[in-house]
Scaffold this active site. Structure first.
Site, mmCIF file in Angstrom:
data_model
loop_
_atom_site.group_PDB
_atom_site.id
_atom_site.type_symbol
_atom_site.label_atom_id
_atom_site.label_comp_id
_atom_site.label_asym_id
_atom_site.label_seq_id
_atom_site.Cartn_x
_atom_site.Cartn_y
_atom_site.Cartn_z
ATOM 1 N N GLU A 58 35.635 26.979 32.895
ATOM 2 C CA GLU A 58 34.439 26.775 32.078
ATOM 3 C C GLU A 58 33.589 28.040 31.986
ATOM 4 O OE1 GLU A 58 33.123 25.455 36.261
ATOM 5 O OE2 GLU A 58 34.957 25.660 35.080
ATOM 6 N N ASP A 91 37.751 19.345 27.378
ATOM 7 C CA ASP A 91 38.285 20.383 26.482
ATOM 8 C C ASP A 91 37.478 20.455 25.191
ATOM 9 O OD1 ASP A 91 40.210 21.056 28.299
ATOM 10 O OD2 ASP A 91 41.862 20.013 27.268
ATOM 11 N N HIS A 140 39.359 14.941 31.132
ATOM 12 C CA HIS A 140 39.684 16.328 30.784
ATOM 13 C C HIS A 140 39.798 16.548 29.276
ATOM 14 C CE1 HIS A 140 40.315 17.950 34.831
ATOM 15 N NE2 HIS A 140 40.750 16.736 35.145
ATOM 16 N N ASP A 143 28.578 30.027 32.433
ATOM 17 C CA ASP A 143 29.472 28.875 32.500
ATOM 18 C C ASP A 143 28.700 27.592 32.213
ATOM 19 O OD1 ASP A 143 28.155 28.141 34.820
ATOM 20 O OD2 ASP A 143 29.837 28.528 36.153
ATOM 21 N N ASN A 172 34.038 16.654 33.726
ATOM 22 C CA ASN A 172 35.458 16.297 33.652
ATOM 23 C C ASN A 172 35.764 15.019 34.429
ATOM 24 O OD1 ASN A 172 36.709 18.079 31.915
ATOM 25 N ND2 ASN A 172 37.182 19.587 33.502
#
Length: 345
Positions: free
Chosen positions: A235, A208, A204, A191, A199
């Site tokens: 993630e 992304d 956000h 991850d 974030n």
């Protein structure tokens, strides 16, 4: 779709009498249809198989095999379709008509054929042909839509990688294959480090974009046909590598870590790290009857937890044993100092 009257039929005309074929063929062409001729039952079946006409006009009485035999062969040649067959016959009894229908025919035209009746029958065939083409078109569209839905159901909409459902399907397949062929199977769970802070700081939408770029990199590193990169959730990502040994998995992980560093994605809040990094847990085993998807993920998750606890930006890997009774690896019971197979980088 064109109007029914505008549909041009391809008609297979079967009659052993050349004069009859010439007369009927001229009438069919005058009505705007294409005509293919056969003089016997065997040629009729061969032409039907190769040309797939829209309709068949066929004499019943012919030398050798008759029209009923040809109709039976045609029906066997199209198990998933139905081409209209109209018999041409001088026989007018109910028994003759019933026999023709039983052999696969759809209707009768009695000789001599009336041009008015022939035109009416062909209009009915045009309607059938129009409906068949519409049905074929709708069927093709439905198949294409189902294929698209199947693809969408197995892929993550943000990253384009295989999603959790698709991963579970592939994991089950590869687990069975590795167990059957006694080959190693590697699973890497990784991850993005400190992604919540990313974030919270960058937002956000930017988060992304970060996940999409990492996913692209993971997909590019899975170069062998059976290797798979999947989004596990949030993630977290999974790399599935069939036929990959413990040492091969570590070699891949080191290369992946180096590529992430070279990518140099800025991290706005990463505990002193200026760029995005990955942490990962690796598990490799030759599966036995007790190895499950859950046990593989559990071992990889325990290794990932270890990598996180040791400072992130690293992959942690420990060798699993093929005869493991539970297939579980609990961090609290794992002694890193005593393990000769532990590798940290």
């Amino acid at each position: 779709m064109p109007a029914v009257a505008d549909i041009r039929l391809k008609v297979l005309l079967v009659d052993d009498q050349l004069s009859h074929r010439a007369a009927l063929g001229a009438e069919l062409q005058a009505m705007g249809h294409d005509v293919v001729e056969a003089g016997n039952a065997e040629d009729a079946v061969a032409l039907f198989t190769s040309l797939r006409p829209d309709a068949v006009l066929m004499d019943v009485e012919m030398p050798g095999h008759n029209g009923h035999w040809a109709a039976q062969q045609i029906r066997r040649a199209e198990p998933e379709g139905w081409t209209p067959i109209l018999f041409l016959s001088g026989r007018v009894s109910d028994a003759d008509l019933a026999e023709g229908i039983e052999c696969g025919g759809d209707d009768y035209l009695f000789k001599p054929v009336s041009p008015v009746v022939l035109a009416a029958k062909l209009r009915a065939m045009q309607r059938l042909c129009s409906l068949h083409r519409q049905l074929t078109s709708l069927t093709d569209q439905l198949r294409a839509s189902n294929a698209d839905l199947q693809i969408q159901s197995l892929h993550d909409p943000l990253t384009g990688l295989t999603n959790r459902r698709g991963l579970d399907i592939r994991l089950d397949e590869e687990l069975r294959t590795a167990r059957r062929e006694r080959q190693p199977l590697t699973l890497i769970l990784c991850d993005v480090d400190n992604f919540k802070a990313y974030n919270d700081t960058a937002g956000h939408l930017q988060g992304d974009q970060c996940l999409m770029r990492i996913a692209q990199l993971l997909g590019e590193t899975c170069r062998r046909p059976r290797d798979l990169a999947a989004r596990f959730g949030g993630e977290e990502f999974v790399i599935l590598m069939p036929g990959t040994s413990h040492s091969g998995a570590m070699f891949y992980a080191k290369g992946l870590q180096r590529m992430v560093h070279q990518l140099a994605l800025p991290h706005p809040a990463s505990d002193g790290k200026t760029c995005v990094t990955l942490s990962g847990g690796i598990t490799t085993c030759v599966p036995d009857g007790t190895t499950t998807i859950e046990s593989l993920l559990s071992r990889a998750d325990a290794a990932l937890y270890t990598a996180k606890s040791l400072g992130r930006d690293r992959f942690f890997c420990f060798e699993t044993q093929a005869d493991s009774s539970t297939g579980q690896a609990e961090l609290a019971n794992y002694d890193r100092e005593k393990s000769s197979t532990a590798t940290l980088f």
